[in-house]
Design a protein around this motif. Structure first.
Motif, short mmCIF file in Angstrom:
data_model
loop_
_atom_site.label_atom_id
_atom_site.label_comp_id
_atom_site.label_asym_id
_atom_site.label_seq_id
_atom_site.Cartn_x
_atom_site.Cartn_y
_atom_site.Cartn_z
N ARG A 127 0.70 -1.23 -0.09
CA ARG A 127 0.13 0.02 -0.05
C ARG A 127 0.77 1.44 -0.03
NH1 ARG A 127 -3.55 -2.85 3.52
NH2 ARG A 127 -2.73 -2.09 5.38
N ALA A 128 2.10 1.22 0.69
CA ALA A 128 2.74 2.38 0.96
C ALA A 128 3.60 2.55 -0.48
CB ALA A 128 3.75 2.16 2.08
N ILE A 129 4.01 1.49 -1.08
CA ILE A 129 4.49 1.54 -2.32
C ILE A 129 3.73 2.02 -3.37
CG2 ILE A 129 5.63 0.33 -4.25
CD1 ILE A 129 6.66 -1.63 -2.27
N PHE A 130 2.53 1.61 -3.54
CA PHE A 130 1.61 2.05 -4.53
C PHE A 130 1.10 3.58 -4.20
CE2 PHE A 130 0.47 -2.35 -5.15
CZ PHE A 130 0.88 -2.54 -6.55
N ALA A 132 3.17 5.96 -2.62
CA ALA A 132 4.36 6.89 -2.52
C ALA A 132 4.21 7.53 -3.65
CB ALA A 132 5.39 5.93 -2.36
N PRO A 133 4.00 7.33 -4.92
CA PRO A 133 4.42 8.31 -5.91
C PRO A 133 3.24 9.55 -5.94
CG PRO A 133 4.44 6.25 -6.75
CD PRO A 133 3.98 6.20 -5.46
N TYR A 134 2.15 9.40 -5.27
CA TYR A 134 1.04 10.31 -5.41
C TYR A 134 1.46 11.52 -4.36
CZ TYR A 134 -3.53 12.39 -4.62
OH TYR A 134 -4.66 13.30 -4.77
N VAL A 135 2.49 11.19 -3.44
CA VAL A 135 2.64 12.28 -2.77
C VAL A 135 3.89 13.36 -3.22
CG1 VAL A 135 2.21 10.97 -0.66
CG2 VAL A 135 4.63 11.12 -1.26
N LEU A 136 4.32 12.83 -4.25
CA LEU A 136 5.46 13.86 -5.01
C LEU A 136 4.64 14.86 -5.92
CD1 LEU A 136 7.68 11.05 -6.27
CD2 LEU A 136 8.05 12.36 -4.14
N GLY A 137 5.18 15.86 -5.92
CA GLY A 137 4.72 16.89 -7.15
C GLY A 137 4.68 16.55 -8.52
N VAL A 138 3.90 17.33 -9.22
CA VAL A 138 3.86 16.96 -10.76
C VAL A 138 5.21 17.58 -11.15
CG1 VAL A 138 2.83 19.23 -11.24
CG2 VAL A 138 2.36 17.21 -12.58
N ALA A 139 5.74 18.51 -10.40
CA ALA A 139 7.14 18.86 -11.34
C ALA A 139 8.01 17.94 -11.18
CB ALA A 139 7.59 20.43 -10.60
N VAL A 140 8.06 17.19 -9.98
CA VAL A 140 9.32 16.09 -9.52
C VAL A 140 8.83 14.84 -10.60
CG1 VAL A 140 9.88 14.54 -7.90
CG2 VAL A 140 9.34 16.76 -7.32
N ILE A 141 7.60 14.63 -10.86
CA ILE A 141 7.20 13.32 -11.62
C ILE A 141 7.45 13.88 -13.13
CG2 ILE A 141 5.03 12.07 -12.24
CD1 ILE A 141 5.75 11.39 -9.60
N GLY A 142 7.12 15.02 -13.35
CA GLY A 142 7.52 15.38 -15.03
C GLY A 142 8.85 15.18 -15.31
N VAL A 143 9.77 15.89 -14.36
CA VAL A 143 11.36 15.79 -14.61
C VAL A 143 11.82 14.45 -14.70
CG1 VAL A 143 13.58 16.48 -13.68
CG2 VAL A 143 11.62 18.11 -13.76
N ILE A 144 11.36 13.57 -13.70
CA ILE A 144 11.75 12.03 -13.59
C ILE A 144 11.38 11.56 -14.77
CG2 ILE A 144 11.36 9.90 -12.65
CD1 ILE A 144 11.18 11.52 -9.85
N TRP A 145 10.28 11.52 -15.25
CA TRP A 145 9.85 10.51 -16.45
C TRP A 145 10.30 11.32 -17.74
CZ3 TRP A 145 8.02 6.08 -17.20
CH2 TRP A 145 7.36 5.48 -15.96
N LYS A 146 10.62 12.47 -17.83
CA LYS A 146 11.26 13.33 -19.16
C LYS A 146 12.56 12.66 -19.49
CE LYS A 146 12.22 17.61 -20.97
NZ LYS A 146 11.07 17.62 -22.00
N TYR A 147 13.10 12.58 -18.39
CA TYR A 147 14.53 11.81 -18.42
C TYR A 147 14.40 10.37 -18.85
CZ TYR A 147 17.21 15.88 -16.82
OH TYR A 147 17.69 17.12 -16.76
N LEU A 148 13.47 9.60 -18.29
CA LEU A 148 13.25 8.32 -18.66
C LEU A 148 12.82 8.10 -19.87
CD1 LEU A 148 11.52 7.06 -15.24
CD2 LEU A 148 13.99 6.45 -16.22
#
Length: 313
Positions: A127-130, A132-148
């Protein structure tokens, strides 16, 4: 005299009850006052101001603002106007993303919630693993996936190449891959919230219903359709409505990953409205666009509520 004395306490009880209820109501409003003040300042007042802007030629560079009625709204429905083509293209992009993402954000979290509801070992950790990404901001998510997802140096294409698969997939620079990327990123980011809500709904279903279904010879699939889904309808109404609204207001993922491209094909309505209002200083048309989008979302929400209520009845 005796009858009068016996009647006095009972005649005073309703007044005392009303006084006590009024006191409790006053206490409740006292605790709600900070929220009501913030809600009025940051929601009600801007909404009224935005509605006024939408019926004027408002501009931050003008000393006087002229009332023009519904002209900004008429322009949005007039082919050939300055805002018609771009606005409805952005509305179409918003519709595409909503149609693609909402089913994934309902089905996948429901499947995960059902698995976690079986009291599997390490369920709390999952439950914590699933979530966990939700607590991150969209800017963090966007930058991570932009590199991926980068076509030239992204890790995903590198892994696909190691597996003997195509390693030059244009994840963010061409359609339909740009839509695939936006949906994948959004589902990975937000499915944890829906899964937790649905899991709470599953916990609230009476276990006796499953036992009764088993005694009647119902299998796993039959229990799902006859017990699980009916028991989750109130929760599904909440999850589906909030998911539709969130998807229709998508901004950050597209802004960071695709910049609205290619050729504005992934530029959502919120992106176009913010560009017109904040970058181009076309505040009045942008305000009108916002209320058109609000009207669409309100209609969709009402339809969703009606459909869910009819199923419940």
């Amino acid at each position: 005299m005796t009858n009068l004395a016996t009647r006095l306490p009972s005649s005073r009880r309703p007044r005392a009850a009303r006084t006590g209820a009024a006191r409790h109501t006053g206490t409740a409003y006292l605790f709600l006052a900070p929220f009501l003040a913030l809600f009025t300042v940051f929601v009600v007042a801007p909404s009224i101001f935005g509605l006024w802007i939408s019926v004027t030629d408002w501009s931050p560079f003008k000393d006087t603002q002229n009332f023009i009625g519904l002209q900004n709204y008429i322009d949005l429905f007039t082919p050939g106007s300055i805002t018609f083509g771009d606005f409805w293209q952005s509305m179409g992009a918003t519709g595409i993303f909503t149609v693609l993402s909402v089913p994934c954000l309902l089905i996948i979290p429901l499947f995960i919630a059902i698995l976690l509801n079986n009291n599997i070992r390490g369920g709390t950790a999952f439950r914590a693993i699933f979530f966990a990404p939700y607590v991150l901001g969209v800017a963090v998510i966007g930058v991570i996936w932009k590199y991926l997802l980068d076509t030239q140096s992204g890790m995903l294409n590198h892994i696909l190449g190691m597996l003997g698969l195509p390693s030059d997939i244009p994840w963010t620079v061409d359609v339909p891959w740009a839509w695939v990327s936006l949906v994948i990123v959004t589902v990975w980011w937000t499915l944890g919230f829906n899964a937790v809500i649905l899991l709470a709904g599953l916990k609230a279903i009476n276990p006796d219903l499953y036992e009764a279904a088993s005694l009647d010879g119902a299998g796993m699939i039959r229990k799902f359709w006859s017990v699980t889904l009916p028991g989750l309808r109130p929760v599904m109404l909440f999850v589906s409505t909030t998911t539709i609204l969130a998807s229709a207001n998508m901004f950050g993922q597209s802004y960071i990953l695709t910049k609205g491209g290619p050729a504005n094909s992934t530029r959502t309505a919120i992106m176009y409205i913010s560009d017109q209002g904040l970058s181009q200083n076309n505040m009045a048309p942008a305000a009108a666009m916002s209320y058109i989008l609000f009207a669409f979302l309100a209609v969709i929400s009402v339809i969703n509520f009606r459909l869910q209520r009819e199923k419940t009845e």
